[in-house]
Write a protein that holds these residues in place. Structure first.
Motif, PDB file in Angstrom:
ATOM      1  N   GLN A  50       0.858  -1.180   0.000  1.00 54.77           N
ATOM      2  CA  GLN A  50       0.000   0.000   0.000  1.00 54.77           C
ATOM      3  C   GLN A  50       0.897   1.234   0.000  1.00 54.77           C
ATOM      4  OE1 GLN A  50      -2.710   2.169   3.322  1.00 54.77           O
ATOM      5  NE2 GLN A  50      -3.296   0.028   2.956  1.00 54.77           N
TER       6      GLN A  50
ATOM      7  N   GLY B  32      -3.927   4.494  -0.157  1.00 51.59           N
ATOM      8  CA  GLY B  32      -4.344   4.060  -1.480  1.00 51.59           C
ATOM      9  C   GLY B  32      -4.699   2.592  -1.463  1.00 51.59           C
ATOM     10  N   PRO B  33      -4.922   2.015  -2.629  1.00 50.94           N
ATOM     11  CA  PRO B  33      -5.377   0.626  -2.679  1.00 50.94           C
ATOM     12  C   PRO B  33      -4.276  -0.358  -2.274  1.00 50.94           C
ATOM     13  CG  PRO B  33      -4.916   1.452  -4.878  1.00 50.94           C
ATOM     14  CD  PRO B  33      -4.804   2.628  -3.960  1.00 50.94           C
ATOM     15  N   ASP B  34      -4.709  -1.492  -1.728  1.00 47.78           N
ATOM     16  CA  ASP B  34      -3.806  -2.606  -1.454  1.00 47.78           C
ATOM     17  C   ASP B  34      -3.682  -3.456  -2.700  1.00 47.78           C
ATOM     18  OD1 ASP B  34      -3.345  -2.134   1.360  1.00 47.78           O
ATOM     19  OD2 ASP B  34      -5.415  -2.754   1.705  1.00 47.78           O
ATOM     20  N   THR B  35      -2.464  -3.888  -2.990  1.00 47.26           N
ATOM     21  CA  THR B  35      -2.237  -4.771  -4.131  1.00 47.26           C
ATOM     22  C   THR B  35      -1.339  -5.924  -3.700  1.00 47.26           C
ATOM     23  OG1 THR B  35      -0.323  -3.472  -4.843  1.00 47.26           O
ATOM     24  CG2 THR B  35      -2.456  -2.899  -5.804  1.00 47.26           C
TER      25      THR B  35
END
Length: 615
Positions: free
Chosen positions: A118, A123-126
């Motif tokens: 992150q 922001g988004p987790d990937t």
């Protein structure tokens, strides 16, 4: 099994219909409020900081009621919760540039999962490296141009290298345990630990060149002597690797210059085990010294050999780090005072919001002659004359130790009117390699000899009432609790076993592969090879002899002490009509949810008060 039951903060732990409910023996409301306040008071861990952006930090906290990861920008003093999951998030770290947070995503505490990333600012987790499938983690090193990560499954260990902009690849694969340990500042050297010689308790080291995976150097000290890569010097082009060794019967230090393949042992006149990390300029080491339930910090100057003790209070340091400005930050507590993140020279660095938890109780030291040498124990007595109803709270590990740190669970038992005894039995760390390894080939029964010696000494001293002694522990401590109820039935009035090994043969079949390898080393082989040794040390072998009532606490998703083998033991108790109670919770080898921990402790105290009243 080879870890404490609570994988987050000390004493951090869903109720099912099998959970016992409190009765008229409940504690007065003011006492209940006091012990629960110690658990509910928010805590924070020692912040991890980005090597190239030290103002960016990551820490764990249970301020939300669940242990999660938090980002802290020191330049603006802003804090942000990074993860938010029902059963918490224990493991996280930062990339060197501070731009990316890495955290490990398992499922409800089962420890099996993948690394996620992150952005530091949110922001988004990937998924960090999609090519690497779910597994148990086996080390992570994040460089400036490459990432090395390890994974463990039932098929063994795989270590991966993921260079920026290139396809990740496997650089090591073996049926026995291995892990990623250290990455040089320039990302050109990777150190792995392995157990190809057959004993994961005493790993060997191998250095690989990240450009082509070729072997640069090897180091192994032979049977019974482990090597642990701590970290590379934090300077460009520096090939010095800090290594822990045990060539003289205890944990010590050496610096291995891989560039010249030379080593320098650091011989310190300190009685216990030592570990260390680098000061950021590479000129000195921050040395942690652990001995007899307490710890100290020192600065060791590599050029002069001068050892300077840092002035920290008497107690226990859970972690320490030297910052780029030369200051040292540490996590400290003692048995009376709750944990604090402070500088070595005094100022508080990071504090959780809310009121400080109530103070607890000081511990007394006892040294008792035992069959393998003097046994170190810690004692807390309630008010009033003895002999006392006593709770022997047995640590897990087994390679761990009880110490002079703040323990909410210990204090809860004292609040309830019990004396508390901790025994650092053979197998515990901080007392040398021989003491730690003495249980090899006879685990469980060896530790119980030491617990029995302390029991007898404190009975003779008039501290322990032999008719009102209970034994309790989690993980390996839960294993010892059940084994004690079957092999020392005359000593114990009750037992509380949390996430225990109960049926060792079934546990071996179901546990994670890394622990099976550990068991093979500890027992001298697999159950097929030394069947009778496992049977001799298995609590289910002695279930007929159990006379005292027992409470068993079990995690549904536990990969270390799996649920089937606990159910086997409970079934045998049921068939024989032995008094027992069960508490099941929907997580793994412990819980990161504070209210769940409180429910477990409340259940244990209720059981203790009903079965072994202190009054």
């Amino acid at each position: 099994m080879s870890a404490e039951p609570s994988p987050g903060f000390p004493d951090s732990g869903a109720i099912t219909p099998e959970a016992p409910s409190p009765d008229a023996t409940a504690l007065p409301p003011e006492i209940t409020a006091r012990w629960q306040a110690r658990f509910r008071a928010p805590r924070v861990s020692l912040p991890d900081w980005a090597l190239d952006a030290p103002q960016r930090n990551l820490y764990s906290s249970d301020v939300s009621g669940v242990v999660e990861q938090y980002a802290w920008d020191r330049s603006t003093d802003t804090h942000r919760q990074v993860t938010d999951r029902p059963n918490g998030t224990l493991i996280g770290t930062l990339s060197p540039d501070g731009e990316t947070i890495w955290w490990f995503a398992d499922t409800d505490g089962d420890e099996f999962g993948v690394w996620m990333t992150q952005p530091f600012s949110g922001g988004p987790d990937t998924v960090a490296v999609p090519e690497v499938g779910p597994a148990y983690p086996a080390g992570l090193e994040i460089g400036r141009s490459v990432v090395a990560l390890g994974r463990s499954t039932d098929d063994g260990s795989e270590l991966w290298l993921a260079p920026s902009g290139r396809t990740p690849r496997v650089v090591y694969r073996h049926a026995d345990p291995a892990s990623v340990d250290a990455l040089s500042h320039d990302d050109d050297l990777l150190v792995i630990s392995h157990s190809e010689h057959g004993d994961p308790r005493y790993p060997a080291l191998r250095v690989l060149r990240t450009a082509d995976d070729s072997v640069v150097a090897e180091k192994w000290d032979g049977e019974g002597r482990g090597l642990h890569a701590l970290e590379f010097a934090p300077l460009p082009g520096d090939r010095r690797l800090l290594v822990g060794h045990e060539r003289r019967g205890r944990e010590e230090l050496l610096v291995w210059d891989i560039g010249t393949d030379t080593e320098t042992e650091i011989v310190l006149d300190l009685p216990g085990d030592v570990t260390a990390g680098w000061y950021p300029d590479g000129s000195a080491l921050l040395v942690g010294h652990d001995h007899a339930a307490r710890s100290e910090l020192y600065r060791y100057d590599l050029a002069s050999g001068a050892l300077e003790k840092l002035d920290t209070p008497r107690g226990v340091v859970r972690g320490a780090t030297a910052r780029p400005d030369g200051t040292v930050e540490l996590a400290w507590s003692n048995a009376e005072r709750p944990p604090v993140i402070r500088r070595a020279d005094g100022p508080v660095v990071l504090a959780a919001p809310g009121a400080e938890p109530p103070a607890a109780y000081p511990v007394e030291d006892r040294w008792v002659p035992g069959p393998g040498g003097d046994v170190h124990a810690l004692l807390v007595r309630p008010e009033g004359p003895g002999p006392h109803a006593t709770a022997f709270l047995v640590h897990g590990g087994p390679e761990a130790a009880d110490d002079d740190s703040y323990r909410a669970r210990r204090a809860a038992y004292v609040d309830a009117g019990y004396a508390v005894v901790h025994v650092n039995y053979r197998g515990s760390t901080g007392y040398g390699s021989t003491w730690r390894d003495a249980l090899t080939g006879r685990p469980g029964l060896t530790e119980l000899e030491d617990i029995g010696a302390v029991y007898d000494a404190l009975v003779a001293e008039g501290v322990v009432d032999p008719a009102r002694a209970l034994i309790s522990g989690g993980s390996w401590g839960g294993f010892l609790t059940l084994l004690a109820l079957g092999t020392q039935a005359e000593r114990w009035a009750a037992g509380i076993a949390e996430v225990p090994v109960a049926d060792y043969l079934a546990a071996y079949e179901d546990e994670m592969e890394g622990l099976r390898a550990y068991d093979r080393a500890l027992f001298g082989g697999s159950p097929e090879e030394v069947h009778d040794v496992y049977v001799r040390s298995s609590p289910i072998t002695y279930v007929d002899a159990v006379a005292a009532p027992v409470l068993v606490v079990a995690g549904a998703n536990d990969p270390r002490c799996p649920i089937r083998q606990i159910d086997n033991y409970l079934g045998e108790l049921e068939r024989r009509g032995k008094p027992h109670e069960v508490y099941r919770f929907d997580a793994g080898h412990g819980s990161l949810v504070i209210e769940e921990t409180i429910r477990q402790v409340e259940s244990a105290l209720s059981f203790a008060l009903r079965r072994v009243p202190p009054g």
